[in-house]
Design a protein around this motif. Structure first.
Motif, PDB file in Angstrom:
ATOM      1  N   SER A  21       0.835  -1.198   0.000  1.00  0.00           N
ATOM      2  CA  SER A  21       0.000   0.000   0.000  1.00  0.00           C
ATOM      3  C   SER A  21       0.873   1.252   0.000  1.00  0.00           C
ATOM      4  N   ILE A  22       0.218   2.391  -0.201  1.00  0.00           N
ATOM      5  CA  ILE A  22       0.946   3.661  -0.209  1.00  0.00           C
ATOM      6  C   ILE A  22       1.644   3.896   1.126  1.00  0.00           C
ATOM      7  N   ASP A  23       0.982   3.512   2.219  1.00  0.00           N
ATOM      8  CA  ASP A  23       1.564   3.734   3.537  1.00  0.00           C
ATOM      9  C   ASP A  23       2.842   2.939   3.746  1.00  0.00           C
ATOM     10  N   ALA A  24       3.021   1.859   2.968  1.00  0.00           N
ATOM     11  CA  ALA A  24       4.188   1.010   3.147  1.00  0.00           C
ATOM     12  C   ALA A  24       5.345   1.394   2.228  1.00  0.00           C
ATOM     13  N   LEU A  25       5.205   2.470   1.461  1.00  0.00           N
ATOM     14  CA  LEU A  25       6.251   2.828   0.507  1.00  0.00           C
ATOM     15  C   LEU A  25       7.625   3.027   1.139  1.00  0.00           C
ATOM     16  N   PRO A  26       7.753   3.668   2.304  1.00  0.00           N
ATOM     17  CA  PRO A  26       9.088   3.766   2.897  1.00  0.00           C
ATOM     18  C   PRO A  26       9.701   2.390   3.155  1.00  0.00           C
ATOM     19  N   LEU A  27       8.912   1.451   3.667  1.00  0.00           N
ATOM     20  CA  LEU A  27       9.401   0.096   3.886  1.00  0.00           C
ATOM     21  C   LEU A  27       9.763  -0.561   2.566  1.00  0.00           C
ATOM     22  N   LEU A  28       8.951  -0.323   1.530  1.00  0.00           N
ATOM     23  CA  LEU A  28       9.247  -0.853   0.211  1.00  0.00           C
ATOM     24  C   LEU A  28      10.584  -0.330  -0.291  1.00  0.00           C
ATOM     25  N   ALA A  29      10.822   0.962  -0.106  1.00  0.00           N
ATOM     26  CA  ALA A  29      12.087   1.552  -0.562  1.00  0.00           C
ATOM     27  C   ALA A  29      13.274   0.902   0.141  1.00  0.00           C
ATOM     28  N   TRP A  30      13.165   0.753   1.453  1.00  0.00           N
ATOM     29  CA  TRP A  30      14.248   0.111   2.204  1.00  0.00           C
ATOM     30  C   TRP A  30      14.413  -1.343   1.772  1.00  0.00           C
ATOM     31  N   GLY A  31      13.289  -1.997   1.496  1.00  0.00           N
ATOM     32  CA  GLY A  31      13.369  -3.381   1.046  1.00  0.00           C
ATOM     33  C   GLY A  31      14.074  -3.505  -0.291  1.00  0.00           C
ATOM     34  N   LEU A  32      13.804  -2.585  -1.202  1.00  0.00           N
ATOM     35  CA  LEU A  32      14.462  -2.635  -2.511  1.00  0.00           C
ATOM     36  C   LEU A  32      15.958  -2.345  -2.390  1.00  0.00           C
ATOM     37  N   ILE A  33      16.306  -1.447  -1.482  1.00  0.00           N
ATOM     38  CA  ILE A  33      17.731  -1.200  -1.225  1.00  0.00           C
ATOM     39  C   ILE A  33      18.379  -2.479  -0.691  1.00  0.00           C
ATOM     40  N   GLY A  34      17.663  -3.142   0.225  1.00  0.00           N
ATOM     41  CA  GLY A  34      18.170  -4.414   0.749  1.00  0.00           C
ATOM     42  C   GLY A  34      18.317  -5.459  -0.344  1.00  0.00           C
ATOM     43  N   ALA A  35      17.374  -5.507  -1.295  1.00  0.00           N
ATOM     44  CA  ALA A  35      17.463  -6.456  -2.404  1.00  0.00           C
ATOM     45  C   ALA A  35      18.713  -6.199  -3.239  1.00  0.00           C
ATOM     46  N   ALA A  36      18.988  -4.920  -3.502  1.00  0.00           N
ATOM     47  CA  ALA A  36      20.196  -4.585  -4.259  1.00  0.00           C
ATOM     48  C   ALA A  36      21.453  -4.980  -3.495  1.00  0.00           C
ATOM     49  N   LEU A  37      21.443  -4.759  -2.185  1.00  0.00           N
ATOM     50  CA  LEU A  37      22.606  -5.115  -1.365  1.00  0.00           C
ATOM     51  C   LEU A  37      22.814  -6.626  -1.319  1.00  0.00           C
ATOM     52  N   LEU A  38      21.717  -7.382  -1.330  1.00  0.00           N
ATOM     53  CA  LEU A  38      21.857  -8.838  -1.379  1.00  0.00           C
ATOM     54  C   LEU A  38      22.518  -9.266  -2.684  1.00  0.00           C
ATOM     55  N   GLY A  39      22.169  -8.584  -3.785  1.00  0.00           N
ATOM     56  CA  GLY A  39      22.828  -8.882  -5.044  1.00  0.00           C
ATOM     57  C   GLY A  39      24.322  -8.601  -4.986  1.00  0.00           C
ATOM     58  N   VAL A  40      24.686  -7.479  -4.361  1.00  0.00           N
ATOM     59  CA  VAL A  40      26.103  -7.146  -4.206  1.00  0.00           C
ATOM     60  C   VAL A  40      26.804  -8.187  -3.334  1.00  0.00           C
ATOM     61  N   ALA A  41      26.140  -8.583  -2.250  1.00  0.00           N
ATOM     62  CA  ALA A  41      26.718  -9.591  -1.362  1.00  0.00           C
ATOM     63  C   ALA A  41      26.918 -10.912  -2.099  1.00  0.00           C
ATOM     64  N   MET A  42      25.951 -11.280  -2.941  1.00  0.00           N
ATOM     65  CA  MET A  42      26.098 -12.512  -3.719  1.00  0.00           C
ATOM     66  C   MET A  42      27.301 -12.425  -4.647  1.00  0.00           C
ATOM     67  N   ALA A  43      27.481 -11.282  -5.302  1.00  0.00           N
ATOM     68  CA  ALA A  43      28.631 -11.118  -6.192  1.00  0.00           C
ATOM     69  C   ALA A  43      29.941 -11.251  -5.434  1.00  0.00           C
TER      70      ALA A  43
END
Length: 232
Positions: A11-33
Motif C-alpha cells: 500500500s501507499i503507507d508502506a512505501l518507505p518500507l518498500l524503498a528500504w526493502g528494494l535497497i536491501g534487495a540490491a545489497l543482497l545482489g552485491v553480497a552474492m557477487a
C-alpha cells in the motif's frame, strides 16, 4: 494447510518500507557477487559425474554477475509481493538457492550444503514469522508445506528415478516458504515449478541434449511466478 499470512500488494503507507526493502534487495545482489566465488571454491566437488564442470571453475564474471542479478531481482519481487514478516524465509530462495540453481544449470547438480543452508534460512524465517504473528501457526504452516511438497517430490524421486535428490531438498524449502503465505500459493508454486521444470527438459531434448537436465531452476522460478500471480 493453514494460511497465517496472505501475500498482498504494498500500500501507499508502506512505501518507505518498500524503498528500504528494494535497497536491501540490491545489497543482497552485491553480497552474492562478493561471496559466490568463495562459496564455489569451498564447496566439495561432485564425485558422481567426473565430466561435470567443477564448481570452482564456474566463478567467471558472467556467472557471478548473472547470479547476483537474479538474487537482486528475486529479492525485489519478494519485497514487492510478500508480507515483510516473511522476507527472511524467502531469502532462503533468493540467495543460497539461486546460487544452487545457477550451479544446477551448469552442472545438473544441486550441492547438498547449499540446500542445507536454505533449510536453515527457511527455518529461521518460519520462527521470525511466528514471532511477528505471536503464534505457532506460521511454523506449523511451514512444516506442513515442507512435508506435503517435499513428500510429493520424494515419492516422484522414489518411483520414477527421473529426479535427483537435490530437487527433493529444494522442493522441501519451496513448500515450506510458500506455505507461510497460503496453501494456494504453495499449490501454484508446485504447479508452476513442475511445468517449468518439464518445459526445460523438453527444450533441452529438442536442442539435442541427452542425459540428465537441470530441474532446479524451473522449480525455483515457479515459486516466484506463483508469488506474482494476481489471483493467488
Amino acid at each position: 494447510m493453514p494460511s497465517p499470512v496472505a501475500p498482498q500488494l504494498v500500500s501507499i503507507d508502506a512505501l518507505p518500507l518498500l524503498a528500504w526493502g528494494l535497497i536491501g534487495a540490491a545489497l543482497l545482489g552485491v553480497a552474492m557477487a562478493a561471496l559466490a566465488p568463495h562459496v564455489l571454491r569451498a564447496l566439495p566437488e561432485p564425485l558422481h559425474d567426473p565430466e561435470a564442470p567443477r564448481y570452482s571453475s564456474l566463478a567467471t564474471p558472467g556467472f557471478i554477475v548473472t547470479t547476483a542479478a537474479l538474487t537482486a531481482l528475486g529479492s525485489a519481487v519478494v519485497v514487492w509481493r510478500a508480507d515483510p514478516a516473511l522476507w527472511l524465509a524467502w531469502s532462503s530462495l533468493t540467495t543460497v538457492n539461486v546460487l544452487a540453481c545457477a550451479i544446477d544449470a551448469r552442472t545438473t547438480w544441486l550441492p547438498a550444503r547449499l540446500s542445507w543452508a536454505g533449510w536453515t534460512l527457511a527455518a529461521l524465517g518460519m520462527l521470525a514469522a511466528g514471532v511477528a504473528a505471536w503464534s505457532w501457526l506460521p511454523v506449523v504452516a511451514g512444516l506442513v508445506g515442507a512435508l506435503v511438497v517435499g513428500g510429493f517430490f520424494h515419492a516422484v524421486w522414489r518411483l520414477s528415478g527421473q529426479l535427483g535428490y537435490g530437487d527433493v531438498r529444494l522442493a522441501t524449502t519451496v513448500g515450506a516458504v510458500t506455505a507461510l503465505s497460503s496453501p494456494a500459493l504453495a499449490l501454484w508454486a508446485l504447479l508452476a515449478g513442475t511445468l517449468l521444470g518439464a518445459l526445460t527438459g523438453l527444450v533441452l531434448r529438442a536442442c539435442g541434449r541427452v542425459g540428465g537436465f537441470p530441474y532446479g531452476p524451473g522449480l525455483l522460478t515457479g515459486a516466484f511466478v506463483a508469488l506474482l500471480l494476481p489471483w493467488v
